[in-house]
Design a protein around this motif. Structure first.
Motif, mmCIF file in Angstrom:
data_model
loop_
_atom_site.group_PDB
_atom_site.id
_atom_site.type_symbol
_atom_site.label_atom_id
_atom_site.label_comp_id
_atom_site.label_asym_id
_atom_site.label_seq_id
_atom_site.Cartn_x
_atom_site.Cartn_y
_atom_site.Cartn_z
ATOM 1 N N ASP A 1 0.813 -1.209 0.000
ATOM 2 C CA ASP A 1 0.000 0.000 0.000
ATOM 3 C C ASP A 1 0.852 1.267 0.000
ATOM 4 O O ASP A 1 0.347 2.344 -0.292
ATOM 5 N N SER A 2 2.129 1.144 0.328
ATOM 6 C CA SER A 2 3.052 2.263 0.198
ATOM 7 C C SER A 2 3.521 2.417 -1.246
ATOM 8 O O SER A 2 4.025 3.471 -1.628
ATOM 9 N N ALA B 1 -1.595 2.929 -4.765
ATOM 10 C CA ALA B 1 -2.762 3.566 -4.146
ATOM 11 C C ALA B 1 -3.888 3.581 -5.174
ATOM 12 O O ALA B 1 -3.860 4.354 -6.127
ATOM 13 N N ASP C 1 -6.872 4.394 -4.456
ATOM 14 C CA ASP C 1 -7.798 5.450 -4.051
ATOM 15 C C ASP C 1 -7.081 6.323 -3.022
ATOM 16 O O ASP C 1 -6.161 5.868 -2.334
ATOM 17 N N LYS C 2 -7.524 7.563 -2.887
ATOM 18 C CA LYS C 2 -6.887 8.472 -1.936
ATOM 19 C C LYS C 2 -7.094 8.044 -0.489
ATOM 20 O O LYS C 2 -6.410 8.544 0.421
ATOM 21 N N SER C 3 -8.028 7.130 -0.250
ATOM 22 C CA SER C 3 -8.268 6.633 1.106
ATOM 23 C C SER C 3 -7.292 5.534 1.503
ATOM 24 O O SER C 3 -7.441 4.926 2.561
ATOM 25 N N VAL C 4 -6.281 5.299 0.688
ATOM 26 C CA VAL C 4 -5.323 4.234 0.954
ATOM 27 C C VAL C 4 -4.725 4.365 2.348
ATOM 28 O O VAL C 4 -4.451 5.458 2.836
ATOM 29 N N THR C 5 -4.576 3.241 2.999
ATOM 30 C CA THR C 5 -3.933 3.176 4.303
ATOM 31 C C THR C 5 -3.173 1.859 4.359
ATOM 32 O O THR C 5 -3.285 1.040 3.451
ATOM 33 N N TYR D 1 -10.845 -0.001 2.582
ATOM 34 C CA TYR D 1 -10.081 0.362 1.385
ATOM 35 C C TYR D 1 -9.739 -0.875 0.564
ATOM 36 O O TYR D 1 -9.916 -0.888 -0.665
ATOM 37 N N ASN E 1 1.508 5.056 -5.597
ATOM 38 C CA ASN E 1 1.245 5.890 -4.435
ATOM 39 C C ASN E 1 2.113 7.148 -4.532
ATOM 40 O O ASN E 1 3.324 7.050 -4.718
ATOM 41 N N PRO E 2 1.513 8.334 -4.429
ATOM 42 C CA PRO E 2 2.301 9.584 -4.549
ATOM 43 C C PRO E 2 3.459 9.667 -3.550
ATOM 44 O O PRO E 2 4.455 10.353 -3.808
ATOM 45 N N SER E 3 3.335 8.974 -2.439
ATOM 46 C CA SER E 3 4.402 9.028 -1.435
ATOM 47 C C SER E 3 5.548 8.083 -1.757
ATOM 48 O O SER E 3 6.631 8.186 -1.139
#
Length: 369
Positions: free
Chosen positions: A261-262, A265, A267-271, A284, A362-364
């Motif tokens: 998940d890192s 993503a 969806d923006k609700s990713v955790t 999610y 994932n943007p991060s």
């Protein structure tokens, strides 16, 4: 690091009782040094575990206690028939003494005292599941087994002398800084695997040091990332053997181990698993991760809903994609759906190439796919 399977080392034979006291002991069984754990439960039930200093392999016990008298068996449910080993111990304060017997009638004296854990330190801040693992950490012995190469980089394979648990370190073709940072992480993983192997036992069969069959594959390597998978096929007691794979992606600069998940993503609700809000994480995965991942895979596979009641390999079921196993490779990410035990033979890896995954990075995540 927690494995996908967690090796299922919690005894399936344990009764649903509340523990009262646990004793950690060291001493002598005849001339041999042993370490033992005894836990008291309600209804005078006890579970135990011990290992010899020379072998480090757990031998599970269970039995009964009555005031200061403790009787533990290996090979039977605390009964007098068909046991392989038997301890008859008398407790004085926190020390125990008595005798050990085997089914042939051989008897050996036993002397045990409370362990002073101050003389044992956790190796590299290693996470442990049991206090006796602190003792094992001081006795593990890793030696070089072989050398291989991956993308012209040297990979050193190590083994541990007490059991079968192979794993790798980065070799001389890597910079000293990289080896220092990453090999420390790999060593902790190797130690965890070894402790799991040494604990893979049941009250009815001896631990031979190979109950977990490890298969390690390096699937990705560049200046920024190291990707590898640990696949484990294991039987540590219980009704059935089992297996599972765990993907790893390590940042070569920081040592961070990215979970899936890192990396992705949908969806923006990713955790991520382990975050405080597990309900949000589960939502999610079920609402966005599973259906979108299936859609990507089905672009190639063209799965259809099965009308055959005997065909239980239905890859269109959303829940099998909620928490898939994954493996980061040079071509893309492999995903393996997780089925119920009755259909575990359906589990196989499906590759999704990086081009299809790029829109969902994932943007991060600091690197390109």
């Amino acid at each position: 690091m927690k494995f996908y399977l967690q090796i299922c080392l919690t005894l399936l034979f344990s009764l649903p009782l509340f523990s009262q006291n646990t004793y950690y002991l060291e001493g002598k069984l005849g001339k041999s040094t042993i370490f033992m754990e005894i836990t008291e439960y309600d209804n005078n039930y006890i579970e135990g575990n011990y290992f010899y200093q020379k072998s480090l392999k757990d031998i599970r016990l269970n039995g009964k206690f009555n005031e200061a008298t403790y009787v533990l068996f290996f090979g039977n449910d605390y009964g007098e028939e068909e046991y392989q080993e038997k301890f008859e111990l008398l407790k004085t304060t926190n020390d125990f003494s008595g005798k050990w017997k085997n089914k042939a009638g051989k008897t050996i004296a036993v002397q045990l005292k409370k362990i002073d854990f101050n003389k044992y330190n956790s190796l590299n801040n290693q996470e442990i599941e049991n206090n006796l693992d602190l003792v094992k950490l001081s006795l593990l012995n890793f030696t070089q087994d072989s050398i291989s190469t991956y993308k012209n980089q040297e990979i050193i394979w190590l083994k541990e002398t007490h059991c079968n648990a192979p794993f790798f370190r980065l070799g001389k073709t890597f910079s000293e800084e990289t080896k220092k940072n990453i090999n420390t992480i790999l060593a902790k993983t190797h130690t965890e695997m070894t402790l799991n192997q040494l604990s893979c036992s049941s009250p009815f069969s001896y631990n031979e040091g190979n109950g977990i069959e490890y298969s390690i594959s390096i699937g990705f390597l560049n200046d920024n990332l190291l990707g590898y998978q640990i696949f484990s096929s294991y039987f540590c007691g219980g009704a059935h053997p089992d297996f599972g794979g765990e993907g790893n992606l390590i940042d070569m600069h920081t040592g961070k181990n990215y979970d899936i998940d890192s990396i992705l993503a949908f969806d923006k609700s990713v955790t991520s698993y382990g975050d405080e809000n597990f309900e949000q994480f589960s939502t999610y995965r079920a609402t966005f991760f599973a259906p979108k991942l299936f859609k990507l895979i089905n672009q190639n596979e063209k799965f259809g809903t099965s009308n055959n009641e005997d065909d239980y390999c239905d890859y269109t079921e959303n829940e099998i994609w909620d928490f898939p196993q994954w493996n980061f490779t040079e071509k893309g990410i492999e995903f393996t759906p997780v089925f119920a035990r009755v259909a575990r033979s359906c589990e196989m890896a499906f590759l999704v190439d990086f081009e299809k995954l790029k829109p969902f990075k994932n943007p991060s995540f600091p690197y390109t796919l």
